[in-house]
Write a protein that holds these residues in place. Structure first.
Motif, PDB file in Angstrom:
ATOM      1  N   ILE A 224      47.291  26.639  82.916  1.00 26.99           N
ATOM      2  CA  ILE A 224      46.612  26.595  81.620  1.00 26.99           C
ATOM      3  C   ILE A 224      47.617  26.799  80.497  1.00 26.99           C
ATOM      4  O   ILE A 224      47.597  26.089  79.483  1.00 26.99           O
TER       5      ILE A 224
ATOM      6  N   TRP B 261      49.630  23.707  79.975  1.00 27.46           N
ATOM      7  CA  TRP B 261      48.840  22.677  79.292  1.00 27.46           C
ATOM      8  C   TRP B 261      48.735  22.978  77.802  1.00 27.46           C
ATOM      9  O   TRP B 261      48.917  22.087  76.972  1.00 27.46           O
ATOM     10  N   LEU B 262      48.471  24.231  77.466  1.00 24.95           N
ATOM     11  CA  LEU B 262      48.372  24.609  76.052  1.00 24.95           C
ATOM     12  C   LEU B 262      49.701  24.381  75.343  1.00 24.95           C
ATOM     13  O   LEU B 262      49.745  23.837  74.233  1.00 24.95           O
TER      14      LEU B 262
ATOM     15  N   SER C 249      50.330  20.678  74.839  1.00 29.78           N
ATOM     16  CA  SER C 249      49.455  20.143  73.793  1.00 29.78           C
ATOM     17  C   SER C 249      50.020  20.459  72.415  1.00 29.78           C
ATOM     18  O   SER C 249      50.082  19.588  71.544  1.00 29.78           O
TER      19      SER C 249
END
Lengths: 140, 149, 69
Positions: B51, B54-55, B58
């Motif tokens: 996670i 991914w953050l 992004s």
């Protein structure tokens, strides 16, 4: 009234309507948040789609479908197109940041898919509408 | 500005145009692993890392889109890399990506009326559509500009 | 004023005793576009700059120039 004057009046009205629409969208999210009736297939569930679809359509073409070609061309001239472009860029940023915020928020409290989608879409569209309204309004 | 700055900006601009669609593929591939892997709510340490990765990705991609990259280059080179035409391409990409993200929202909302859909899942899809669309569109426009030169 | 751009649109328009609305009508844009170009808030496209020059009977360079010129 000349076409220039018509376009000017319509431009002012459009800016005002967009600002009001943004407020209505945000209010609707607040009203519907967490209410399962608005997340089910049916009239209430579909009402959100109609609202979003309408304002996405307006953002896409600038509105002013009723008047003739020349007034519409004046309403959506170079400057207005640039303003709309800037507004949509802000809408994009708002969409991504709200999506990230919902993701982080979901760790603290469960957020239903429908609610997250409403927050993101309403936030992004409202940001674009408000930015467009501001850019157009301050020039009049 | 020196001739070297122009050459640097030209080279970096071409590289950026080639890399942007690749970043999109990488980002979307990472999203695919999210959907195909075990549930990230299982609380395993590896899921927290996924996670976080991914953050981070992004945010980095969003910054690349917003600034045009070239963060460690001189101001002159960056100005050349982000000239009028590139700014116009970027605005075009953001317009495109805005509508891509909104269409994703609408599509997922409709799906959610009939099938149970997870909150985090829809967020991943909206992010993929938004950032992916912006990267691909920006990359395509830049590549076309270099190809026509 | 956008970086390095000098603008004499208002003087040329006033010299021909045209209102912003009249000039806007001649070139096919809204009045606020003429206003923002005159105030240096909006940089017109090449097409619009050429239309403005033609409407005012002068060259584009007479209306717009780089500040160091």
């Amino acid at each position: 009234m000349t076409d220039i004057e018509k376009a000017e009046r319509m431009g002012r009205a459009r800016a005002l309507i967009m600002a009001l629409a943004a407020a209505v969208l945000i209010f609707n999210v607040w009203l519907q948040y967490g209410d399962p009736q608005y997340a089910s297939a049916g009239g209430r569930g579909a009402s959100w789609l109609v609202l979003i679809g309408l304002w996405l359509f307006i953002l896409w073409n600038g509105g002013g479908l009723r008047p003739g070609g020349r007034v519409r061309a004046l309403l959506n001239d170079e400057l207005s197109l640039q303003n709309r472009s800037r507004a949509l860029a802000l809408g994009f940023y708002a969409a991504i940041l709200l999506t990230l915020a919902c993701y982080v928020g979901a760790w603290l409290t469960p957020i239903a898919a429908g609610d997250a989608l409403k927050i993101v879409s309403a936030g992004a569209i409202s940001a674009a509408l408000l930015r467009y309204a501001w850019l157009e309004w301050r020039l009049h | 500005m020196t001739t070297t700055d122009y050459e640097k900006a030209e080279r970096l601009g071409r590289k950026r145009a080639q890399m942007l669609p690749l970043f999109a593929i990488l980002f979307l591939t990472q999203q695919a692993s999210y959907f195909s892997g075990p549930n990230v709510d299982s609380g395993r340490p590896v899921d927290h890392i996924r996670i976080a990765a991914w953050l981070a990705m992004s945010i980095v991609l969003l910054l690349v889109l917003a600034t045009g990259g070239g963060w460690f280059r001189s101001r002159e080179v960056r100005a050349l890399m982000n000239d009028e035409a590139t700014q116009a391409h970027r605005n075009d990409a953001f317009r495109f990506a805005f509508f891509a993200a909104m269409i994703a929202c609408v599509g997922l909302y409709v799906l959610g009326l009939f099938e149970p859909v997870g909150g985090r899942d829809v967020i991943h899809v909206v992010m993929s559509c938004g950032i992916g669309a912006a990267l691909v569109r920006f990359g395509m426009l830049e590549r076309r500009a270099y190809r026509d030169a | 004023m956008p970086e390095g751009l000098a603008n004499r649109l208002r003087e040329h328009r006033a010299g021909r005793e045209l209102t912003q609305a009249a000039l806007a009508e001649m070139v096919g844009v809204s009045r606020k576009t003429i206003n923002t170009v005159e105030n240096g808030v909006f940089v017109p496209s090449t097409t619009l700059a050429l239309k403005l020059a033609r409407a005012l009977g002068c060259s584009v360079e007479a209306l717009f120039s780089l500040e160091q010129d």
